[in-house]
Design a protein around this motif. Structure first.
Motif, PDB file in Angstrom:
ATOM      1  N   HIS A  41      58.371  67.880 -13.204  1.00 52.72           N
ATOM      2  CA  HIS A  41      58.808  66.583 -13.724  1.00 52.72           C
ATOM      3  C   HIS A  41      58.400  65.478 -12.755  1.00 52.72           C
ATOM      4  O   HIS A  41      58.632  65.570 -11.550  1.00 52.72           O
ATOM      5  N   PRO A  82      68.167  66.896 -20.173  1.00 56.93           N
ATOM      6  CA  PRO A  82      67.100  67.875 -20.406  1.00 56.93           C
ATOM      7  C   PRO A  82      65.748  67.373 -19.896  1.00 56.93           C
ATOM      8  O   PRO A  82      65.468  66.168 -19.973  1.00 56.93           O
ATOM      9  N   TYR A  83      64.953  68.257 -19.379  1.00 56.65           N
ATOM     10  CA  TYR A  83      63.576  67.946 -18.958  1.00 56.65           C
ATOM     11  C   TYR A  83      62.654  68.887 -19.723  1.00 56.65           C
ATOM     12  O   TYR A  83      62.679  70.097 -19.486  1.00 56.65           O
ATOM     13  N   ASP A  84      61.918  68.336 -20.647  1.00 59.42           N
ATOM     14  CA  ASP A  84      61.044  69.135 -21.496  1.00 59.42           C
ATOM     15  C   ASP A  84      59.653  69.119 -20.891  1.00 59.42           C
ATOM     16  O   ASP A  84      58.902  68.169 -21.078  1.00 59.42           O
ATOM     17  N   TRP A 125      58.123  74.746 -19.528  1.00 62.25           N
ATOM     18  CA  TRP A 125      59.519  75.039 -19.201  1.00 62.25           C
ATOM     19  C   TRP A 125      60.443  73.983 -19.775  1.00 62.25           C
ATOM     20  O   TRP A 125      60.067  72.817 -19.879  1.00 62.25           O
ATOM     21  N   GLN A 126      61.650  74.411 -20.096  1.00 60.60           N
ATOM     22  CA  GLN A 126      62.727  73.451 -20.264  1.00 60.60           C
ATOM     23  C   GLN A 126      63.649  73.608 -19.054  1.00 60.60           C
ATOM     24  O   GLN A 126      63.979  74.738 -18.678  1.00 60.60           O
ATOM     25  N   VAL A 127      63.986  72.473 -18.470  1.00 64.77           N
ATOM     26  CA  VAL A 127      64.956  72.507 -17.378  1.00 64.77           C
ATOM     27  C   VAL A 127      66.156  71.663 -17.801  1.00 64.77           C
ATOM     28  O   VAL A 127      65.990  70.547 -18.308  1.00 64.77           O
ATOM     29  N   TYR A 128      67.347  72.216 -17.631  1.00 65.72           N
ATOM     30  CA  TYR A 128      68.580  71.515 -17.991  1.00 65.72           C
ATOM     31  C   TYR A 128      69.426  71.314 -16.748  1.00 65.72           C
ATOM     32  O   TYR A 128      69.727  72.279 -16.034  1.00 65.72           O
ATOM     33  N   TYR A 156      70.553  76.413 -25.315  1.00 67.78           N
ATOM     34  CA  TYR A 156      69.950  75.946 -24.075  1.00 67.78           C
ATOM     35  C   TYR A 156      69.423  77.073 -23.196  1.00 67.78           C
ATOM     36  O   TYR A 156      68.637  76.832 -22.308  1.00 67.78           O
ATOM     37  N   SER A 176      62.548  80.832 -21.040  1.00 64.82           N
ATOM     38  CA  SER A 176      61.721  79.773 -20.449  1.00 64.82           C
ATOM     39  C   SER A 176      62.544  78.528 -20.138  1.00 64.82           C
ATOM     40  O   SER A 176      62.001  77.446 -19.968  1.00 64.82           O
ATOM     41  N   SER A 177      63.854  78.702 -20.062  1.00 65.51           N
ATOM     42  CA  SER A 177      64.682  77.568 -19.659  1.00 65.51           C
ATOM     43  C   SER A 177      65.401  77.882 -18.354  1.00 65.51           C
ATOM     44  O   SER A 177      65.814  79.013 -18.111  1.00 65.51           O
ATOM     45  N   SER A 197      68.583  76.450 -15.965  1.00 69.22           N
ATOM     46  CA  SER A 197      69.754  75.578 -15.966  1.00 69.22           C
ATOM     47  C   SER A 197      70.375  75.521 -14.588  1.00 69.22           C
ATOM     48  O   SER A 197      70.655  76.560 -13.980  1.00 69.22           O
TER      49      SER A 197
END
Ligand code: ADP
Ligand code: MG
Length: 161
Positions: free
Chosen positions: A62, A76-78, A82-85, A106, A110-111, A113
């Motif tokens: 990010h 959330p960071y798309d 990856w998704q990062v929460y 969530y 691939s996420s 947290s």
């Protein structure tokens, strides 16, 4: 008692060291684990939970600000792969609210947290791969990382100061 005994502890001299630790966790997740992790963050206000998460989120790719989700509960960071929460549950009145947020969606392979004040979400959160305790250490901070799953153990075993 669990079977995952790896613990690591470091002194983080300043904010940059906290960011660097977050960067390093991200590098291991991206390049070695290649799957998402759930991290619980414990520690008093100002202990560095958000700072560490900022290092992680930026390390995952990010570019830009990482603001504290104190009022929104989650940011959330798309990212491309990856998704990062980033959760901050400090102001969560009732863990049930997480159900209405669709929190179950969530968590997947691939996420990632990072969850501040996880005790507020008790019963609604997945089991953590690692638990991180941050504490004041004079002007510096101490970080303690405990593995709680085999994945968490792989993560921590690769961590170096
Ligand atoms: P929390 O999310 O735990 O409430 P924040 O990360 O928002 O804490 O704030 C931590 C504060 O402490 C920030 O002002 C940051 O600059 C500072 N800080 C972060 N890491 C360190 C460190 N290793 N040593 C000293 N100060 C730090
Ligand atoms: Mg915070």
């Amino acid at each position: 008692m669990n079977d995952f005994t790896i613990k690591q502890s470091f002194i983080l001299a300043d904010e940059l060291a906290t960011i660097a630790m977050g960067n390093q966790l991200a590098d291991i997740v991206k390049n070695e684990l290649k799957q998402g992790v759930v991290v619980f963050l414990n520690g008093d206000l100002g202990a560095g939970k958000t700072t560490l998460t900022r290092g992680f989120v930026q390390g995952m790719g990010h570019i830009g600000h990482v603001k504290s989700p104190t009022y929104t509960l989650v940011e959330p960071y798309d990212l491309p792969e990856w998704q990062v929460y980033h959760f901050d549950l400090y102001r969560l009145a009732d863990a049930e609210e997480l159900e209405y947020m669709g929190i179950r969606d969530y968590f997947n392979n691939s996420s990632c947290s990072f969850i501040e004040w996880p005790e507020k979400g008790q019963g609604m959160l997945p089991a953590p791969d690692i638990i991180i305790d941050l504490a004041y250490h004079d002007e510096q901070r101490q970080i303690l990382l405990h593995a709680k799953t085999a994945l968490g153990e792989r993560l921590l075993s690769r961590l170096v100061k």
